[in-house]
Design a protein around this motif. Sequence first.
Motif, PDB file in Angstrom:
ATOM      1  N   GLY A  61       0.511   3.869  -9.764  1.00 18.43           N
ATOM      2  CA  GLY A  61      -0.687   3.871 -10.102  1.00 18.43           C
ATOM      3  C   GLY A  61      -0.774   3.254 -11.895  1.00 18.43           C
ATOM      4  O   GLY A  61      -1.795   2.921 -12.244  1.00 18.43           O
ATOM      5  N   ASN A  62       0.517   3.309 -12.369  1.00 21.23           N
ATOM      6  CA  ASN A  62       0.684   2.580 -13.564  1.00 21.23           C
ATOM      7  C   ASN A  62       0.665   1.043 -13.520  1.00 21.23           C
ATOM      8  O   ASN A  62       1.607   0.544 -13.641  1.00 21.23           O
ATOM      9  CB  ASN A  62       1.591   3.261 -14.392  1.00 21.23           C
ATOM     10  CG  ASN A  62       1.957   2.847 -15.663  1.00 21.23           C
ATOM     11  OD1 ASN A  62       1.141   2.168 -16.240  1.00 21.23           O
ATOM     12  ND2 ASN A  62       2.814   3.143 -16.459  1.00 21.23           N
ATOM     13  N   THR A  63      -0.383   0.315 -13.191  1.00 21.61           N
ATOM     14  CA  THR A  63      -0.615  -1.178 -12.952  1.00 21.61           C
ATOM     15  C   THR A  63      -0.171  -1.790 -14.204  1.00 21.61           C
ATOM     16  O   THR A  63       0.311  -2.876 -14.064  1.00 21.61           O
ATOM     17  CB  THR A  63      -1.753  -1.334 -12.377  1.00 21.61           C
ATOM     18  OG1 THR A  63      -2.960  -1.013 -13.181  1.00 21.61           O
ATOM     19  CG2 THR A  63      -1.877  -0.951 -10.860  1.00 21.61           C
ATOM     20  N   LYS A  97       0.652  -1.200  -0.056  1.00 22.09           N
ATOM     21  CA  LYS A  97      -0.022  -0.095  -0.048  1.00 22.09           C
ATOM     22  C   LYS A  97       1.015   1.302  -0.093  1.00 22.09           C
ATOM     23  O   LYS A  97       0.172   2.340  -0.221  1.00 22.09           O
ATOM     24  CB  LYS A  97      -1.008  -0.020   1.242  1.00 22.09           C
ATOM     25  CG  LYS A  97      -0.325   0.020   2.486  1.00 22.09           C
ATOM     26  CD  LYS A  97      -1.147   0.061   3.689  1.00 22.09           C
ATOM     27  CE  LYS A  97      -0.493   0.125   5.201  1.00 22.09           C
ATOM     28  NZ  LYS A  97       0.411   1.260   5.363  1.00 22.09           N
ATOM     29  N   ASP A 144       6.710   5.844 -17.122  1.00 25.83           N
ATOM     30  CA  ASP A 144       6.486   7.125 -16.771  1.00 25.83           C
ATOM     31  C   ASP A 144       7.515   7.841 -16.630  1.00 25.83           C
ATOM     32  O   ASP A 144       7.589   9.208 -17.066  1.00 25.83           O
ATOM     33  CB  ASP A 144       5.723   7.190 -15.159  1.00 25.83           C
ATOM     34  CG  ASP A 144       4.507   6.619 -15.008  1.00 25.83           C
ATOM     35  OD1 ASP A 144       3.661   6.974 -15.536  1.00 25.83           O
ATOM     36  OD2 ASP A 144       4.355   5.314 -14.735  1.00 25.83           O
TER      37      ASP A 144
END
Length: 215
Positions: free
Chosen positions: A136-138, A112, A144
């Motif tokens: 967040g770029n799973t 987390k 990025d």
Amino acid sequence: MAQQPVNVPAPTPPPNPAMYSNPVSIIGPQYCLPYPVDLAVVRKFMTLADGSFTVTDINDNIMFKVKEKHFSLHDKRTLLDPAGNPVVTITEKLFSAHVKHFVFRGASTDAKDLLFTVGTSSVLQLKTALNVFLAGNTKQEVCDFKVKGSWTERSCVVYAGESNTIVAQMHKKETVGSFFLNKDRFAVTVYPNIDYAFIVALIVILDDINGDNTA
């Protein structure tokens, strides 16, 4: 008959630091400043002591230190602020074809608290090439940030995604006493509004990956 002029493409102009008008915060907004940040990185060799990796500003004020833990199942490095508080914790995934590092907030290694991951773009690298994916770029289909260059020459450049937009760059900073003091010193310029703690974390990972390599 007059010879036709040869169309030579104009050289690409250097990036304008003023182009980064909005803060790009990865670790924290306090690390995003509205002007270029010049840092000096000092890496001592042949020592296992904590604090062998330090980062200072241009006035030699300590900005960060690195605490290293080796000889465990997973090597771990912690980026500390001048007061010794953990900024991020960096772990390396073993038993993988590609070297992969995970960067977590503070002293945590919980999923987390994952901020970003860094992986080599190929198994065998003659030059440094790293892909950076934010938490967040799973899907991780497009990175990025990207790091390219030569670690030995200390000429690595950090780009935004797959673009040619430079967000930070490093170069060798040799001093007369470097060899005798058993140190490796190089400089890093972080562009305005780019999270400089994030860039330092990338350098720590570069050092870890390329410590025994020639790339």
